[in-house]
Design a protein around this motif. Sequence first.
Motif, PDB file in Angstrom:
ATOM      1  N   LYS A   1       0.814  -1.212   0.000  1.00 39.97           N
ATOM      2  CA  LYS A   1       0.000   0.000   0.000  1.00 39.97           C
ATOM      3  C   LYS A   1       0.849   1.264   0.000  1.00 39.97           C
ATOM      4  N   TYR A   2       1.787   1.356   0.921  1.00 40.61           N
ATOM      5  CA  TYR A   2       2.560   2.588   1.058  1.00 40.61           C
ATOM      6  C   TYR A   2       3.532   2.770  -0.102  1.00 40.61           C
ATOM      7  N   ALA A   3       4.140   1.672  -0.539  1.00 38.33           N
ATOM      8  CA  ALA A   3       5.038   1.749  -1.693  1.00 38.33           C
ATOM      9  C   ALA A   3       4.264   2.134  -2.947  1.00 38.33           C
ATOM     10  N   ALA A   4       3.040   1.628  -3.077  1.00 42.52           N
ATOM     11  CA  ALA A   4       2.209   1.905  -4.255  1.00 42.52           C
ATOM     12  C   ALA A   4       1.828   3.377  -4.348  1.00 42.52           C
ATOM     13  N   ILE A   5       1.801   4.055  -3.225  1.00 41.87           N
ATOM     14  CA  ILE A   5       1.456   5.481  -3.212  1.00 41.87           C
ATOM     15  C   ILE A   5       2.704   6.351  -3.310  1.00 41.87           C
ATOM     16  N   PHE A   6       3.692   6.085  -2.455  1.00 39.86           N
ATOM     17  CA  PHE A   6       4.807   7.020  -2.318  1.00 39.86           C
ATOM     18  C   PHE A   6       5.898   6.862  -3.384  1.00 39.86           C
ATOM     19  N   ILE A   7       6.123   5.654  -3.880  1.00 41.94           N
ATOM     20  CA  ILE A   7       7.138   5.496  -4.937  1.00 41.94           C
ATOM     21  C   ILE A   7       6.696   6.173  -6.233  1.00 41.94           C
ATOM     22  N   PRO A   8       5.488   5.887  -6.751  1.00 48.23           N
ATOM     23  CA  PRO A   8       5.044   6.612  -7.944  1.00 48.23           C
ATOM     24  C   PRO A   8       4.942   8.117  -7.715  1.00 48.23           C
ATOM     25  N   ALA A   9       4.479   8.519  -6.522  1.00 47.46           N
ATOM     26  CA  ALA A   9       4.348   9.949  -6.226  1.00 47.46           C
ATOM     27  C   ALA A   9       5.707  10.641  -6.268  1.00 47.46           C
ATOM     28  N   PHE A  10       6.746   9.959  -5.766  1.00 52.35           N
ATOM     29  CA  PHE A  10       8.092  10.524  -5.770  1.00 52.35           C
ATOM     30  C   PHE A  10       8.561  10.785  -7.200  1.00 52.35           C
ATOM     31  N   PHE A  11       8.454   9.786  -8.060  1.00 56.59           N
ATOM     32  CA  PHE A  11       8.916   9.945  -9.436  1.00 56.59           C
ATOM     33  C   PHE A  11       7.999  10.868 -10.242  1.00 56.59           C
ATOM     34  N   PHE A  12       6.719  10.879  -9.898  1.00 55.78           N
ATOM     35  CA  PHE A  12       5.743  11.774 -10.523  1.00 55.78           C
ATOM     36  C   PHE A  12       6.169  13.225 -10.293  1.00 55.78           C
ATOM     37  N   ALA A  13       6.582  13.522  -9.062  1.00 57.09           N
ATOM     38  CA  ALA A  13       7.029  14.882  -8.734  1.00 57.09           C
ATOM     39  C   ALA A  13       8.420  15.154  -9.298  1.00 57.09           C
ATOM     40  N   LEU A  14       9.297  14.142  -9.238  1.00 55.31           N
ATOM     41  CA  LEU A  14      10.682  14.325  -9.672  1.00 55.31           C
ATOM     42  C   LEU A  14      10.784  14.733 -11.141  1.00 55.31           C
ATOM     43  N   GLN A  15       9.939  14.168 -11.989  1.00 54.86           N
ATOM     44  CA  GLN A  15      10.028  14.492 -13.415  1.00 54.86           C
ATOM     45  C   GLN A  15       9.912  15.992 -13.668  1.00 54.86           C
ATOM     46  N   HIS A  16       9.111  16.678 -12.839  1.00 50.13           N
ATOM     47  CA  HIS A  16       8.908  18.114 -13.032  1.00 50.13           C
ATOM     48  C   HIS A  16      10.171  18.923 -12.740  1.00 50.13           C
ATOM     49  N   SER A  17      11.113  18.312 -12.020  1.00 45.79           N
ATOM     50  CA  SER A  17      12.371  19.004 -11.746  1.00 45.79           C
ATOM     51  C   SER A  17      13.216  19.164 -13.005  1.00 45.79           C
ATOM     52  N   PHE A  18      12.870  18.407 -14.044  1.00 40.43           N
ATOM     53  CA  PHE A  18      13.646  18.451 -15.285  1.00 40.43           C
ATOM     54  C   PHE A  18      12.825  18.963 -16.463  1.00 40.43           C
ATOM     55  N   ILE A  19      11.688  19.581 -16.156  1.00 42.79           N
ATOM     56  CA  ILE A  19      10.843  20.180 -17.204  1.00 42.79           C
ATOM     57  C   ILE A  19      10.647  21.668 -16.880  1.00 42.79           C
ATOM     58  N   PRO A  20      11.486  22.559 -17.375  1.00 41.45           N
ATOM     59  CA  PRO A  20      12.693  22.299 -18.158  1.00 41.45           C
ATOM     60  C   PRO A  20      13.867  21.953 -17.261  1.00 41.45           C
ATOM     61  N   THR A  21      14.947  21.489 -17.862  1.00 45.46           N
ATOM     62  CA  THR A  21      16.162  21.134 -17.134  1.00 45.46           C
ATOM     63  C   THR A  21      17.070  22.359 -17.004  1.00 45.46           C
ATOM     64  N   LEU A  22      17.442  22.660 -15.771  1.00 43.61           N
ATOM     65  CA  LEU A  22      18.391  23.736 -15.484  1.00 43.61           C
ATOM     66  C   LEU A  22      19.333  23.256 -14.389  1.00 43.61           C
ATOM     67  N   PHE A  23      20.614  23.582 -14.477  1.00 49.52           N
ATOM     68  CA  PHE A  23      21.564  23.183 -13.446  1.00 49.52           C
ATOM     69  C   PHE A  23      21.524  24.193 -12.304  1.00 49.52           C
ATOM     70  N   ASP A  24      20.428  24.146 -11.581  1.00 51.74           N
ATOM     71  CA  ASP A  24      20.180  25.068 -10.478  1.00 51.74           C
ATOM     72  C   ASP A  24      19.505  24.266  -9.368  1.00 51.74           C
ATOM     73  N   GLY A  25      20.276  23.977  -8.300  1.00 52.15           N
ATOM     74  CA  GLY A  25      19.769  23.123  -7.232  1.00 52.15           C
ATOM     75  C   GLY A  25      18.500  23.640  -6.578  1.00 52.15           C
ATOM     76  N   LYS A  26      18.442  24.948  -6.366  1.00 53.59           N
ATOM     77  CA  LYS A  26      17.267  25.537  -5.721  1.00 53.59           C
ATOM     78  C   LYS A  26      16.034  25.393  -6.611  1.00 53.59           C
ATOM     79  N   TYR A  27      16.207  25.609  -7.905  1.00 55.69           N
ATOM     80  CA  TYR A  27      15.104  25.452  -8.858  1.00 55.69           C
ATOM     81  C   TYR A  27      14.630  24.006  -8.905  1.00 55.69           C
ATOM     82  N   ILE A  28      15.577  23.054  -8.932  1.00 57.78           N
ATOM     83  CA  ILE A  28      15.221  21.633  -8.977  1.00 57.78           C
ATOM     84  C   ILE A  28      14.423  21.249  -7.738  1.00 57.78           C
TER      85      ILE A  28
END
Length: 230
Positions: free
Chosen positions: A144-171
């Motif tokens: 249950k918890y893996a089914a929610i939090f693992i996809p949610a993590f990668f779901f949010a992570l993709q937005h850190s690279f749309i667009p991609t910038l080498f800026d830690g604060k922005y990511i």
Amino acid sequence: MPFRSLIFFLTFIIGSAITKKELSEISNWWSIAASIVNILMVLFLIFAVKKNESNFGQLINYQKGNTKVKEVILITLLIIFVGMAGMYLAGFICYGVIPYSPPAMVAPVPAVLAIANFLILPVSTAFAEEGVYLGCGVNQIKNKYAAIFIPAFFFALQHSFIPTLFDGKYILYRFLSFLPLTIVLCWNFYKKRNPLPIMIGHAILDVATTSMILATSLIPGLYETMLSLK
């Protein structure tokens, strides 16, 4: 799920190399890149499920006639509220500003592409992202918890690279902006197993973004005026 983040990262890195421009100079093309990646991702998912003698509807657990208008309205309002709250909170944490919005997210693109993307991005994003993170993620993970939090993590992570910038604060800002929303979406799908209200609400949220890009692309000077007000 990690592949979607990687493909966006590579898209902008390769795009920068081909055009010989800095990443910041091509960041306004993020919505065009997203639509292209979305279409390719949906085609890949359709091919993959057909190979397993299934279909896209089964992948996301779509059941005809299982959705009520009231549910669509409630989920849409929830998506808008949590989405905006997440962006405001992340902006305050990372930049000390409310509201904060990266200028590149509504920067103009050629008018023809802005019009096409206004129609394509919301729909393609709903099918691609819900297909990957709900269908391949929540639907396939047993815990249950893996089914929610693992996809949610990668779901949010993709937005850190749309667009991609080498800026830690922005990511970090982009990741934190979407994490509350992706957790809510994955939790709702895990509980209800009904993707349609989520897809509709998600598309409506993206319509708001593409509307701003369309406006800045069609109205001369609007983008510069918006920047001057920041």
